[in-house]
Enzyme design. Structure first.
Site, PDB file in Angstrom:
ATOM      1  N   ALA A 123       0.685  -0.927   0.135  1.00 12.83           N
ATOM      2  CA  ALA A 123       0.211  -0.070  -0.002  1.00 12.83           C
ATOM      3  C   ALA A 123       0.705   1.486   0.375  1.00 12.83           C
ATOM      4  O   ALA A 123       1.896   0.981   0.218  1.00 12.83           O
ATOM      5  CB  ALA A 123      -0.556   0.302   1.010  1.00 12.83           C
TER       6      ALA A 123
ATOM      7  N   GLY B 128       1.090  -4.695   1.751  1.00 14.07           N
ATOM      8  CA  GLY B 128      -0.134  -5.428   0.155  1.00 14.07           C
ATOM      9  C   GLY B 128      -0.258  -5.858  -1.241  1.00 14.07           C
ATOM     10  O   GLY B 128      -0.416  -6.432  -1.850  1.00 14.07           O
TER      11      GLY B 128
ATOM     12  N   GLU C 244       0.216  -9.710  -0.404  1.00 17.17           N
ATOM     13  CA  GLU C 244      -1.585  -9.777  -0.405  1.00 17.17           C
ATOM     14  C   GLU C 244      -1.990  -9.896  -1.899  1.00 17.17           C
ATOM     15  O   GLU C 244      -2.810 -10.422  -2.515  1.00 17.17           O
ATOM     16  CB  GLU C 244      -2.246  -8.279  -0.218  1.00 17.17           C
TER      17      GLU C 244
ATOM     18  N   GLU D 144       4.500  -4.717   7.647  1.00 15.39           N
ATOM     19  CA  GLU D 144       3.396  -3.724   8.094  1.00 15.39           C
ATOM     20  C   GLU D 144       3.525  -3.559   9.673  1.00 15.39           C
ATOM     21  O   GLU D 144       3.140  -2.664  10.424  1.00 15.39           O
ATOM     22  CB  GLU D 144       1.625  -4.373   7.811  1.00 15.39           C
TER      23      GLU D 144
HETATM   24  N1  3HC Z   1       4.786   3.467   0.131  1.00 16.74           N
HETATM   25  C1  3HC Z   1       5.358   4.913  -0.368  1.00 16.74           C
HETATM   26  N2  3HC Z   1       6.595   4.951  -0.433  1.00 16.74           N
HETATM   27  C2  3HC Z   1       7.168   4.039  -0.018  1.00 16.74           C
HETATM   28  C3  3HC Z   1       6.582   3.008   0.507  1.00 16.74           C
HETATM   29  C4  3HC Z   1       5.066   2.522   0.393  1.00 16.74           C
HETATM   30  N3  3HC Z   1       4.339   1.297   0.432  1.00 16.74           N
HETATM   31  N4  3HC Z   1       7.509   1.863   0.166  1.00 16.74           N
HETATM   32  C5  3HC Z   1       8.985   2.353  -0.078  1.00 16.74           C
HETATM   33  N5  3HC Z   1       8.988   4.048  -0.678  1.00 16.74           N
HETATM   34  C6  3HC Z   1       9.280   5.358  -0.893  1.00 16.74           C
HETATM   35  C7  3HC Z   1      10.003   5.501  -0.043  1.00 16.74           C
HETATM   36  O1  3HC Z   1       9.378   6.106   1.271  1.00 16.74           O
HETATM   37  C8  3HC Z   1      11.496   6.293  -0.789  1.00 16.74           C
HETATM   38  O2  3HC Z   1      11.062   7.691  -0.708  1.00 16.74           O
HETATM   39  P1  3HC Z   1      11.094   8.677  -0.737  1.00 16.74           P
HETATM   40  O3  3HC Z   1      13.066   8.228  -2.293  1.00 16.74           O
HETATM   41  O4  3HC Z   1      10.866  10.004  -1.439  1.00 16.74           O
HETATM   42  O5  3HC Z   1      12.394   8.920  -0.253  1.00 16.74           O
HETATM   43  C9  3HC Z   1      11.090   5.170  -1.691  1.00 16.74           C
HETATM   44  O6  3HC Z   1      10.147   4.924  -1.750  1.00 16.74           O
HETATM   45  C10 3HC Z   1      12.886   4.511  -1.798  1.00 16.74           C
HETATM   46  O7  3HC Z   1      12.260   3.868  -1.120  1.00 16.74           O
HETATM   47  P2  3HC Z   1      13.722   2.876  -0.603  1.00 16.74           P
HETATM   48  O8  3HC Z   1      14.772   4.882   0.123  1.00 16.74           O
HETATM   49  O9  3HC Z   1      13.443   2.934   1.236  1.00 16.74           O
HETATM   50  O10 3HC Z   1      14.414   2.503  -0.859  1.00 16.74           O
HETATM   51  P3  3HC Z   1      15.141   0.677  -0.679  1.00 16.74           P
HETATM   52  O11 3HC Z   1      15.594   0.474  -1.780  1.00 16.74           O
HETATM   53  O12 3HC Z   1      15.837   0.747   0.402  1.00 16.74           O
HETATM   54  O13 3HC Z   1      14.200   0.037   0.045  1.00 16.74           O
HETATM   55  C11 3HC Z   1      12.119  -1.494  -0.151  1.00 16.74           C
HETATM   56  C12 3HC Z   1      12.547  -0.186  -1.189  1.00 16.74           C
HETATM   57  C13 3HC Z   1      11.982  -2.658   0.548  1.00 16.74           C
HETATM   58  C14 3HC Z   1      10.386  -1.193  -0.777  1.00 16.74           C
HETATM   59  C15 3HC Z   1      11.814   0.037   1.291  1.00 16.74           C
HETATM   60  O14 3HC Z   1      11.164   0.798   0.692  1.00 16.74           O
HETATM   61  C16 3HC Z   1      10.347  -0.378   2.220  1.00 16.74           C
HETATM   62  O15 3HC Z   1      10.169  -1.445   3.151  1.00 16.74           O
HETATM   63  N6  3HC Z   1       9.305  -0.410   2.008  1.00 16.74           N
HETATM   64  C17 3HC Z   1       8.370  -0.297   2.334  1.00 16.74           C
HETATM   65  C18 3HC Z   1       7.477  -1.507   2.291  1.00 16.74           C
HETATM   66  C19 3HC Z   1       6.175  -1.262   3.136  1.00 16.74           C
HETATM   67  O16 3HC Z   1       6.326  -1.105   4.542  1.00 16.74           O
HETATM   68  N7  3HC Z   1       4.967  -2.144   3.135  1.00 16.74           N
HETATM   69  C20 3HC Z   1       3.321  -2.246   3.681  1.00 16.74           C
HETATM   70  C21 3HC Z   1       3.043  -1.343   3.195  1.00 16.74           C
HETATM   71  S1  3HC Z   1       1.395  -0.908   4.434  1.00 16.74           S
HETATM   72  C22 3HC Z   1       0.160  -2.052   3.642  1.00 16.74           C
HETATM   73  O17 3HC Z   1       0.309  -2.862   3.270  1.00 16.74           O
HETATM   74  C23 3HC Z   1      -0.798  -2.292   4.779  1.00 16.74           C
HETATM   75  C24 3HC Z   1      -1.517  -2.992   3.527  1.00 16.74           C
HETATM   76  O18 3HC Z   1      -1.356  -4.226   4.113  1.00 16.74           O
HETATM   77  C25 3HC Z   1      -3.369  -3.051   3.782  1.00 16.74           C
END
Ligand code: 3HC
Length: 713
Positions: free
Chosen positions: A69, A108, A111, A131
């Site tokens: 997400a 997500g 998912e 998450e």
């Molecule tokens: N949503 C929005 N922005 C995101 C994102 C996400 N899920 N994941 C990463 N980004 C953004 C970061 O903020 C960053 O933005 P910026 O350049 O403007 O600062 C850019 O993407 C690159 O991210 P990283 O600097 O972290 O890049 P890496 O290559 O080091 O890592 C990654 C990539 C492993 C995908 C890491 O970003 C990460 O762990 N992201 C979060 C993943 C996450 O937590 N997903 C779950 C989301 S909640 C969800 O899905 C709820 C659902 O169950 C309903």
């Protein structure tokens, strides 16, 4: 292949033979924003209507299948299709859907793959549910579908643990059906889709699988066992427990009812300040090192070789941090015995990692080979960066810097690992003050994430930028700070120390202070931490004059955990028990200092410990020692064990409300002295109705960036 998309659309639709290929193309990480959801939804409808399409492949362009997400959308008004609606459409597709996973499938994103009917992953792909690290749970069916496909035990581990697994493991546990060789994912997925479309009938759905859930029905204790086994790790945080409850619902309830339960639990978490704190830290960590250096224009220099002076615990850990990142290190010590001891400890540390399965024997040797021991200071000549990690004494460090200045290359950067001293003074005698910087590592330096990068008034922007880039290279959170006593972390710690010491003299016990900090979420209390670090750090027998309780303890040989005694008594396993001797000693010291002891309540203890830190953090910001409130928070979260789910002292203060913080500080100032007089920054922010971190209060339900109409969930 036919393609009927315009450029720059976040989702591409192409057709190859009987297979429709839907590609998410929303850099950087294919987050499932409203535009992406709309694009996938429309593409699914198009594939359903097409006479020629018999099966569908969903994949991601670039470095991710999808990172889940779009976290930036949380808290905004939901718009259709929500992630759940989209996934429902995927699962209900009359034509089989294959998820083709490359890069990461997270949250997500995973998912989405679970809602598909088949999954194929490239060998380097990684899957996970992170998450929980955002204070949430998988809220689009992940808690209901994952246990159906991999079983409850593995689902608990993946969802509550929040880690990632590789493609091979995903195949082994049944999460994916096939593995594709690198760069063969597209053709392999299309072949798989064409093959499964031949099967005919209604595509299989994960939601209909019951076998793995039924197994657990005869073992309902599995959840309590998991809670008990992970009690320490789950302490204080809301989301792990909610994840467990949602998985439990998958076992106990029909799919649709389980989905409703998951939704309700997700909504609770999303509205809670813990998730707001963790999302704030997620974005704060990614901001670190950007435009920090008041010289963001400056180009970082390359650091190909490092020299570390001093092979003690700190120097050895620093050398390991560089060797781990494939940067060669010359480790210099004046004494052969110290150097041998240091190298032996480094080897032991690596072997301990290998015993945990984190390193292979070959990797140990590779890393050790990058650390070249030397007894000659002159060997720093090869280094682009020299870091001293010798005794914390200004004269010793100044003298060493003068020698290094003469021996190091003219363009080399000279860094000190001091934790309190004036970096400008340490480097003051050199002919290169613009290439002098502080690199304050935290012990153990190869493990701890925090690195305070201390710039003096004369440090060149390019040197700061180089240090910030280097911090990222070696996996540290490198916070650029100003050159003031104790920088950010230790300056705030000193304030907490002052109050902790006063509190025990006024009538609280060390146990009270430590219990309250532990219950707040710190890994240990203040005095336990002091004992762990060693009470003799910075203490000198020659100048010790029994002027504080700590000096008295040191004079008695009670140097902390390593001595088996400090503020607490320790057994062979280093477990603490309160020491009646120390309690008596503190009482005597109170009496000798003319302090009348009184009962001290829990509220007072916590207020004095934590609000004093908040106030000092605000002063640090006011003085420009830290650039952003989130930097102060990251220092405390990554270096000093401030509980992540409370966001850091500045975020926590915003959650309390700065007006309330100022009110309580004033009340404390009246009773306990001018140290509690509110920082001018706090007064100003209250007058202007602003916060320290920019997060509104309560932050949980508010958007992190500008308001937009759509959200993911
Ligand atoms: N949503 C929005 N922005 C995101 C994102 C996400 N899920 N994941 C990463 N980004 C953004 C970061 O903020 C960053 O933005 P910026 O350049 O403007 O600062 C850019 O993407 C690159 O991210 P990283 O600097 O972290 O890049 P890496 O290559 O080091 O890592 C990654 C990539 C492993 C995908 C890491 O970003 C990460 O762990 N992201 C979060 C993943 C996450 O937590 N997903 C779950 C989301 S909640 C969800 O899905 C709820 C659902 O169950 C309903």
């Amino acid at each position: 292949m036919t393609n009927s998309n315009s450029r720059n659309e976040p989702v591409r639709y192409e057709v190859e033979g009987p297979v429709a290929l839907i590609t998410i193309d929303a850099p950087p990480v294919n987050a499932l924003s409203a535009e992406v959801r709309i694009g996938i939804f429309a593409s699914l409808a198009r594939a359903a209507e097409s006479q020629s399409v018999e099966a569908i492949v969903v994949t991601g362009g670039g470095r991710a299948f999808s990172a889940g997400a779009d976290i930036r959308e949380f808290g905004r008004t939901p718009c259709s299709p929500t992630l759940r609606e989209l996934l429902q459409a995927v699962e209900d597709s009359p034509k089989p859907v294959v998820a083709a996973i490359q890069g990461v499938a997270l949250g997500g994103g995973l998912e989405l793959a679970l809602a598909a009917h088949y999954r194929i992953a490239e060998t380097s792909a990684r899957c996970g549910f992170p998450e929980v690290r955002l204070g949430l749970l998988p809220g689009a069916g992940g808690t209901q579908r994952l246990p159906r496909i991999v079983g409850v035990a593995k689902a608990l581990e993946m969802i509550v643990g929040g880690g990632q697994i590789g493609a091979a493991e995903a195949l082994a546990i049944g999460l994916v059906d096939e593995i594709a060789e690198e760069r063969q994912l597209g053709p392999s997925a299309i072949r798989l889709a064409a093959r499964v479309s031949q099967l005919g009938g209604v595509p299989r759905k994960v939601r209909d699988r019951q076998d793995k859930l039924d197994k657990v029905k005869s073992d309902p204790e599995i959840f309590e066992r998991f809670r008990a086994a992970n009690a320490k790790r789950l302490r204080g945080a809301l989301s792990p427990d909610h994840c467990i409850r949602a998985i439990q619902a998958a076992v106990l309830l029909p799919f649709e009812v389980g989905m409703a339960r998951e939704r309700a639990l997700f909504d609770l978490l999303l509205a809670d300040s813990q998730s707001a704190a963790l999302r704030y830290l997620f974005f704060s960590e990614r901001q670190v090192g950007r435009s920090d250096a008041d010289g963001s224009e400056a180009n970082p220099r390359s650091v190909r070789r490092v020299a570390v002076i001093g092979a003690g615990t700190m120097g050895g850990g620093i050398a390991m941090a560089f060797a781990n990142a494939a940067i060669p290190v010359t480790l210099v010590d004046a004494e052969a015995a110290a150097l041998d001891r240091g190298l032996a400890i480094i080897r032991r540390n690596y072997e301990a990692s290998a015993a945990k399965g984190k390193l292979t024997p070959a990797q140990i040797e590779e890393r050790l080979a990058r650390i070249v021991p030397s007894l000659r200071l002159a060997d720093v000549v090869e280094a682009d960066l020299v870091i001293e990690a010798v005794f914390e004494d200004l004269a010793v460090k100044r003298d060493l810097f003068a020698q290094l200045d003469a021996l190091a290359r003219d363009d080399a950067i000279l860094a000190t690992n001091t934790s309190y001293l004036d970096v400008a003074e340490i480097g003051g005698g050199t002919a290169r003050p613009e290439r002098v910087i502080g690199l304050h590592f935290f012990s153990p330096a190869h493990v701890m994430k925090l690195l305070e990068i201390v710039r003096t008034a004369r440090t060149a922007p390019a040197v700061v930028v180089t240090a910030a880039k280097l911090a990222r290279t070696i996996g540290k959170v490198g916070i650029v700070v100003g050159n003031g006593y104790g920088f950010v972390g230790n300056r705030m710690l000193a304030v907490r120390d002052r109050e902790a010491n006063r509190l025990v003299l006024e009538g609280a016990s060390t146990g009270d202070v430590d219990r309250l900090l532990y219950d707040f979420g710190f890994p240990m209390g203040h005095f336990q931490m002091r004992d762990l670090v060693g009470l003799d750090v910075g203490w000198k027998r020659e100048t010790s004059s029994a002027s504080t309780v700590r000096e008295i303890l040191n004079e008695m040989g009670r140097h902390g955990q390593k001595a088996g005694a400090g503020y607490y008594d320790y057994d062979a396993q280093r477990r603490p028990t309160p020491s009646p001797l120390v309690a008596g000693l503190i009482e005597d010291f109170s009496a000798a200092s003319g302090i009348t002891r009184r009962p001290v309540g829990d509220t007072e203890i916590l207020d004095r410990l934590l609000l004093a830190m908040v106030n000092e953090g605000a002063n640090i910001l006011e003085e420009g020692i830290a650039t952003r409130a989130s930097d102060v928070d990251l220092v405390w979260v990554t270096g000093y064990g401030w509980p992540r789910h409370r966001g850091g002292p500045m975020f926590w203060a915003d959650q309390l409300g700065l007006a309330e913080v100022v009110r309580r500080l004033r009340a404390r100032a009246d009773r306990h002295g001018k140290e509690f007089e509110p920082s001018p920054l706090l007064e100003r922010l209250v007058a202007e109705g602003r916060s320290l971190t920019g997060a509104p209060r309560p932050a949980a339900s508010a958007p992190l960036k500008e308001e937009k109409p759509c959200t993911a969930s």
